[in-house]
Motif scaffolding. Structure first.
Motif, PDB file in Angstrom:
ATOM      1  N   ILE A   1      -4.959  15.051  -1.006  1.00  0.00           N
ATOM      2  CA  ILE A   1      -4.328  14.112  -1.159  1.00  0.00           C
ATOM      3  C   ILE A   1      -3.795  13.650   0.259  1.00  0.00           C
ATOM      4  CG2 ILE A   1      -1.877  13.338  -2.022  1.00  0.00           C
ATOM      5  CD1 ILE A   1      -2.350  15.597  -3.759  1.00  0.00           C
ATOM      6  N   TYR A   2      -2.966  14.403   1.155  1.00  0.00           N
ATOM      7  CA  TYR A   2      -2.122  13.756   2.645  1.00  0.00           C
ATOM      8  C   TYR A   2      -3.368  12.666   3.161  1.00  0.00           C
ATOM      9  CZ  TYR A   2      -1.060  12.908   6.817  1.00  0.00           C
ATOM     10  OH  TYR A   2      -0.782  11.813   8.476  1.00  0.00           O
TER      11      TYR A   2
ATOM     12  N   TYR B   1       0.979  -1.177   0.055  1.00  0.00           N
ATOM     13  CA  TYR B   1       0.168  -0.225   0.432  1.00  0.00           C
ATOM     14  C   TYR B   1       0.781   1.375  -0.127  1.00  0.00           C
ATOM     15  CZ  TYR B   1      -3.191   4.127   1.260  1.00  0.00           C
ATOM     16  OH  TYR B   1      -4.169   4.594   0.652  1.00  0.00           O
TER      17      TYR B   1
ATOM     18  N   VAL C   1      -7.310   6.437   3.742  1.00  0.00           N
ATOM     19  CA  VAL C   1      -7.822   4.714   3.397  1.00  0.00           C
ATOM     20  C   VAL C   1      -6.396   3.621   4.135  1.00  0.00           C
ATOM     21  CG1 VAL C   1      -7.021   3.086   1.120  1.00  0.00           C
ATOM     22  CG2 VAL C   1      -7.709   5.329   1.206  1.00  0.00           C
TER      23      VAL C   1
ATOM     24  N   LEU D   1     -12.961  14.236  -2.199  1.00  0.00           N
ATOM     25  CA  LEU D   1     -11.910  13.311  -1.814  1.00  0.00           C
ATOM     26  C   LEU D   1     -12.625  13.590  -0.523  1.00  0.00           C
ATOM     27  CD1 LEU D   1      -8.490  13.604  -3.741  1.00  0.00           C
ATOM     28  CD2 LEU D   1     -10.687  11.811  -3.739  1.00  0.00           C
TER      29      LEU D   1
ATOM     30  N   VAL E   1      -5.192   9.267   0.561  1.00  0.00           N
ATOM     31  CA  VAL E   1      -4.626   8.649   0.533  1.00  0.00           C
ATOM     32  C   VAL E   1      -3.574   7.557   1.356  1.00  0.00           C
ATOM     33  CG1 VAL E   1      -2.696   8.234  -1.086  1.00  0.00           C
ATOM     34  CG2 VAL E   1      -4.136   9.442  -1.825  1.00  0.00           C
ATOM     35  N   TRP E   2      -2.798   9.393   2.418  1.00  0.00           N
ATOM     36  CA  TRP E   2      -1.956   8.131   3.466  1.00  0.00           C
ATOM     37  C   TRP E   2      -2.638   8.054   4.324  1.00  0.00           C
ATOM     38  CZ3 TRP E   2       3.212   7.484   2.723  1.00  0.00           C
ATOM     39  CH2 TRP E   2       3.600   7.370   1.323  1.00  0.00           C
TER      40      TRP E   2
ATOM     41  N   ALA F   1      -0.314   7.022  -6.071  1.00  0.00           N
ATOM     42  CA  ALA F   1      -1.172   7.676  -6.564  1.00  0.00           C
ATOM     43  C   ALA F   1      -1.243   9.371  -6.240  1.00  0.00           C
ATOM     44  CB  ALA F   1      -2.059   7.199  -5.053  1.00  0.00           C
ATOM     45  N   SER F   2       0.205   9.490  -4.593  1.00  0.00           N
ATOM     46  CA  SER F   2       0.466  10.733  -4.886  1.00  0.00           C
ATOM     47  C   SER F   2       0.812  11.687  -6.137  1.00  0.00           C
ATOM     48  CB  SER F   2       1.002  10.798  -3.835  1.00  0.00           C
ATOM     49  OG  SER F   2       0.707   9.974  -2.320  1.00  0.00           O
TER      50      SER F   2
ATOM     51  N   ALA G   1       0.088   4.293  -2.516  1.00  0.00           N
ATOM     52  CA  ALA G   1       0.172   5.220  -2.283  1.00  0.00           C
ATOM     53  C   ALA G   1       0.880   6.539  -2.761  1.00  0.00           C
ATOM     54  CB  ALA G   1       0.075   5.954  -0.665  1.00  0.00           C
TER      55      ALA G   1
END
Length: 294
Positions: free
Chosen positions: A210-211, A4, A218, A34, A214-215, A11-12, A8
């Motif tokens: 995004i952070y 993952y 999820v 998002l 994604v980070w 994806a970032s 990530a």
């Protein structure tokens, strides 16, 4: 989670690449989409987590938990209404620890609890202020709309410097003291570089989205599904979404009403983050209890 992490990072940077094709307005809309999807979803299953954590069951326990949870959220909203500056400071502190706890949940138990908590807080605080210093004017406006208090530009940089020095110093100590987390330390410093690039190159909302998704969101959903079911699968994910659907819908409805009455962008951002803060307070406590149970 190793696979993952690779996803990530890809994806970032994909999000960063998309940023060059998005207008500022499209970035804001996409960022909110998002946040309102996976971001809100990751905190919408707290009642099920509490039910799993609470070994001793009581009559009407689910209903009682729901009442307590709603009371905490309403108290958070009231705190922002009566003492907005204090509420904002508490929100930043709680969010910083919550982000750091998610990323550093496997610090060795041999460390004193105060040092684990401090390190997790410093890591999350560093992330938040990396975001703030690259978007100082926007953050200033949001804070002013919430608190009617304008924070000078240099305060953001000074806080980042102080936190950064403390974080690096403690990281060096951990690197010297604990052999088995050295790779993790180097990896997390690389992640901070990635976050800096994302925050510097994108707008405030898009970079945060995004952070946050994604980070943070999820990986948190993955941890929650593992805690609830013992493993992660498509079936367990769908079950998680089904259980969270009602509370997710109520949150979205509340935010939609806020947008309907407050269409001015800066004011909406201020109230939106206040609402996000109010639901963060109980969620952060639930996740802390979940990780301790794990």
């Amino acid at each position: 989670m190793k696979n993952y992490t690779k996803f990530a990072i890809v994806a970032s940077f994909f999000g960063l690449w998309m940023d060059s094709y998005f207008s500022t307005r499209l970035q804001i809309i996409s960022g909110f989409v998002l946040i309102l999807s996976f971001g809100i979803l990751h905190g919408a299953n707290d009642l099920q987590l509490i039910d799993k954590i609470d070994i001793v069951k009581h009559k009407n326990s689910t209903f009682r938990i729901l009442i307590y949870y709603v009371i905490v959220v309403l108290m958070g909203i009231l705190l922002f209404y009566l003492f907005p500056l204090l509420a904002l400071v508490i929100f930043i502190v709680v969010s910083a620890y919550h982000f750091g706890e998610q990323q550093w949940q496997k610090l060795p138990n041999s460390l004193p609890i105060w040092s684990r908590i401090l390190y997790q807080f410093l890591y999350g605080f560093t992330i938040l202020f990396l975001l703030f210093v690259f978007h100082t004017n926007q953050v200033q406006n949001i804070i002013f709309n919430i608190t009617n208090f304008k924070i000078p530009n240099q305060y953001f940089w000074e806080l980042l410097k102080v936190t950064g020095i403390a974080f690096i110093s403690l990281s060096c100590y951990l690197y010297w003291k604990i052999l088995k987390i050295r790779k993790k330390l180097l990896l997390e410093f690389f992640h901070l570089v990635v976050f800096s690039i994302i925050f510097k190159s994108s707008s405030l909302i898009w970079g945060f989205a995004i952070y946050f998704v994604v980070w943070h969101s999820v990986p948190s959903i993955i941890d929650q599904i593992k805690f609830l079911n013992g493993s992660v699968s498509k079936k367990h994910f769908l079950s998680y979404c089904k259980a969270a659907a009602v509370y997710w819908f109520v949150s979205i409805l509340g935010i939609a009403l806020i947008y309907f009455f407050l269409k001015e962008e800066q004011l909406f951002n201020a109230v939106f983050f206040s609402f996000l803060a109010a639901i963060t307070f109980p969620h952060a406590l639930v996740i802390t209890r979940m990780l301790h149970r794990k």
